[in-house]
Motif scaffolding. Structure first.
Motif, PDB file in Angstrom:
ATOM      1  N   ALA A  17       0.840  -1.201   0.000  1.00  0.00           N
ATOM      2  CA  ALA A  17       0.000   0.000   0.000  1.00  0.00           C
ATOM      3  C   ALA A  17       0.871   1.245   0.000  1.00  0.00           C
ATOM      4  N   HIS A  18       0.319   2.319  -0.510  1.00  0.00           N
ATOM      5  CA  HIS A  18       0.989   3.617  -0.468  1.00  0.00           C
ATOM      6  C   HIS A  18       0.721   4.261   0.885  1.00  0.00           C
ATOM      7  N   TRP A  19       1.539   5.250   1.239  1.00  0.00           N
ATOM      8  CA  TRP A  19       1.379   5.948   2.512  1.00  0.00           C
ATOM      9  C   TRP A  19      -0.052   6.474   2.647  1.00  0.00           C
ATOM     10  N   GLY A  20      -0.696   6.195   3.779  1.00  0.00           N
ATOM     11  CA  GLY A  20      -2.044   6.659   4.038  1.00  0.00           C
ATOM     12  C   GLY A  20      -3.140   5.705   3.597  1.00  0.00           C
ATOM     13  N   ILE A  23      -6.071  -1.509   3.806  1.00  0.00           N
ATOM     14  CA  ILE A  23      -6.789  -2.574   3.126  1.00  0.00           C
ATOM     15  C   ILE A  23      -8.057  -2.852   3.929  1.00  0.00           C
ATOM     16  N   PHE A  24      -9.178  -2.962   3.234  1.00  0.00           N
ATOM     17  CA  PHE A  24     -10.470  -3.191   3.855  1.00  0.00           C
ATOM     18  C   PHE A  24     -11.109  -4.449   3.288  1.00  0.00           C
ATOM     19  N   VAL A  25     -11.977  -5.068   4.090  1.00  0.00           N
ATOM     20  CA  VAL A  25     -12.793  -6.192   3.632  1.00  0.00           C
ATOM     21  C   VAL A  25     -14.248  -5.770   3.802  1.00  0.00           C
ATOM     22  N   CYS A  26     -14.971  -5.740   2.702  1.00  0.00           N
ATOM     23  CA  CYS A  26     -16.387  -5.377   2.697  1.00  0.00           C
ATOM     24  C   CYS A  26     -17.165  -6.607   2.246  1.00  0.00           C
ATOM     25  N   GLY A  27     -18.277  -6.893   2.909  1.00  0.00           N
ATOM     26  CA  GLY A  27     -19.015  -8.079   2.519  1.00  0.00           C
ATOM     27  C   GLY A  27     -20.457  -8.087   2.959  1.00  0.00           C
ATOM     28  N   ALA A  40     -16.834  -1.248   6.587  1.00  0.00           N
ATOM     29  CA  ALA A  40     -16.022  -2.429   6.295  1.00  0.00           C
ATOM     30  C   ALA A  40     -14.976  -2.671   7.387  1.00  0.00           C
ATOM     31  N   LEU A  41     -14.478  -3.881   7.434  1.00  0.00           N
ATOM     32  CA  LEU A  41     -13.413  -4.247   8.367  1.00  0.00           C
ATOM     33  C   LEU A  41     -12.082  -3.725   7.839  1.00  0.00           C
ATOM     34  N   GLU A  42     -11.396  -2.926   8.642  1.00  0.00           N
ATOM     35  CA  GLU A  42     -10.078  -2.429   8.262  1.00  0.00           C
ATOM     36  C   GLU A  42      -9.029  -3.418   8.756  1.00  0.00           C
ATOM     37  N   LEU A  43      -8.207  -3.920   7.833  1.00  0.00           N
ATOM     38  CA  LEU A  43      -7.150  -4.852   8.209  1.00  0.00           C
ATOM     39  C   LEU A  43      -5.991  -4.082   8.832  1.00  0.00           C
ATOM     40  N   LYS A  44      -5.225  -4.762   9.645  1.00  0.00           N
ATOM     41  CA  LYS A  44      -4.073  -4.159  10.320  1.00  0.00           C
ATOM     42  C   LYS A  44      -2.788  -4.588   9.619  1.00  0.00           C
ATOM     43  N   SER A  45      -1.866  -3.666   9.473  1.00  0.00           N
ATOM     44  CA  SER A  45      -0.561  -3.981   8.904  1.00  0.00           C
ATOM     45  C   SER A  45       0.247  -4.733   9.960  1.00  0.00           C
ATOM     46  N   ILE A  46       0.736  -5.925   9.597  1.00  0.00           N
ATOM     47  CA  ILE A  46       1.482  -6.732  10.567  1.00  0.00           C
ATOM     48  C   ILE A  46       2.919  -6.955  10.142  1.00  0.00           C
ATOM     49  N   PHE A  63     -20.227 -13.336   1.489  1.00  0.00           N
ATOM     50  CA  PHE A  63     -19.500 -12.907   0.308  1.00  0.00           C
ATOM     51  C   PHE A  63     -18.687 -11.685   0.710  1.00  0.00           C
ATOM     52  N   TYR A  64     -17.478 -11.570   0.178  1.00  0.00           N
ATOM     53  CA  TYR A  64     -16.647 -10.433   0.554  1.00  0.00           C
ATOM     54  C   TYR A  64     -15.702 -10.064  -0.570  1.00  0.00           C
ATOM     55  N   LYS A  65     -15.136  -8.852  -0.444  1.00  0.00           N
ATOM     56  CA  LYS A  65     -14.117  -8.383  -1.379  1.00  0.00           C
ATOM     57  C   LYS A  65     -13.123  -7.530  -0.600  1.00  0.00           C
ATOM     58  N   TYR A  66     -11.899  -7.496  -1.094  1.00  0.00           N
ATOM     59  CA  TYR A  66     -10.870  -6.623  -0.537  1.00  0.00           C
ATOM     60  C   TYR A  66     -10.848  -5.343  -1.367  1.00  0.00           C
ATOM     61  N   TYR A  67     -10.534  -4.242  -0.725  1.00  0.00           N
ATOM     62  CA  TYR A  67     -10.284  -3.027  -1.480  1.00  0.00           C
ATOM     63  C   TYR A  67      -9.315  -2.131  -0.722  1.00  0.00           C
ATOM     64  N   VAL A  68      -8.689  -1.221  -1.464  1.00  0.00           N
ATOM     65  CA  VAL A  68      -7.683  -0.304  -0.933  1.00  0.00           C
ATOM     66  C   VAL A  68      -8.305   1.077  -0.839  1.00  0.00           C
ATOM     67  N   GLY A  69      -8.058   1.755   0.257  1.00  0.00           N
ATOM     68  CA  GLY A  69      -8.596   3.107   0.415  1.00  0.00           C
ATOM     69  C   GLY A  69      -8.154   3.680   1.737  1.00  0.00           C
ATOM     70  N   SER A  70      -8.865   4.698   2.166  1.00  0.00           N
ATOM     71  CA  SER A  70      -8.612   5.291   3.479  1.00  0.00           C
ATOM     72  C   SER A  70      -9.950   5.542   4.131  1.00  0.00           C
ATOM     73  N   ARG A  71      -9.988   5.444   5.444  1.00  0.00           N
ATOM     74  CA  ARG A  71     -11.240   5.619   6.189  1.00  0.00           C
ATOM     75  C   ARG A  71     -11.809   7.011   5.931  1.00  0.00           C
ATOM     76  N   GLU A  72     -10.966   8.018   5.776  1.00  0.00           N
ATOM     77  CA  GLU A  72     -11.436   9.387   5.559  1.00  0.00           C
ATOM     78  C   GLU A  72     -12.208   9.520   4.249  1.00  0.00           C
ATOM     79  N   ASN A  73     -11.833   8.754   3.223  1.00  0.00           N
ATOM     80  CA  ASN A  73     -12.512   8.847   1.929  1.00  0.00           C
ATOM     81  C   ASN A  73     -13.879   8.182   1.943  1.00  0.00           C
ATOM     82  N   MET A  74     -14.173   7.379   2.972  1.00  0.00           N
ATOM     83  CA  MET A  74     -15.425   6.646   3.009  1.00  0.00           C
ATOM     84  C   MET A  74     -16.505   7.351   3.812  1.00  0.00           C
ATOM     85  N   GLU A  75     -16.141   8.268   4.675  1.00  0.00           N
ATOM     86  CA  GLU A  75     -17.123   8.896   5.558  1.00  0.00           C
ATOM     87  C   GLU A  75     -17.725  10.138   4.961  1.00  0.00           C
TER      88      GLU A  75
END
Length: 75
Positions: A17-20, A23-27, A40-46, A63-75
């Protein structure tokens, strides 16, 4: 017969991922936002490029899908 307490689901994905970004899982499950990306569930970087998360669901299937984004862009 006792009622099931649910099934544990674990998600793990390798993604650079790029800075900021996150990864989310929406389902279809309520705990994955029931289709609403803003809940969606925000995954943690480990570690380097590795993300994970887990939930417990009561549904028989999901059913689920992964997607890349930021929490700020979703609210």
């Amino acid at each position: 017969m006792a009622k099931s307490k649910g099934v544990s689901l674990s998600f793990r994905i390798r993604y650079r991922a790029h800075w900021g970004q996150s990864i989310f899982v929406c389902g279809s499950s309520r705990k994955l936002g029931a289709g609403g990306e803003n809940k969606a569930l925000e995954l943690k970087s480990i570690g380097e490029d590795l993300w994970e998360g887990s939930i417990i669901i009561e549904e028989d299937h999901v059913f689920y899908k992964y997607y890349v984004g930021s929490r700020e862009n979703m609210e």
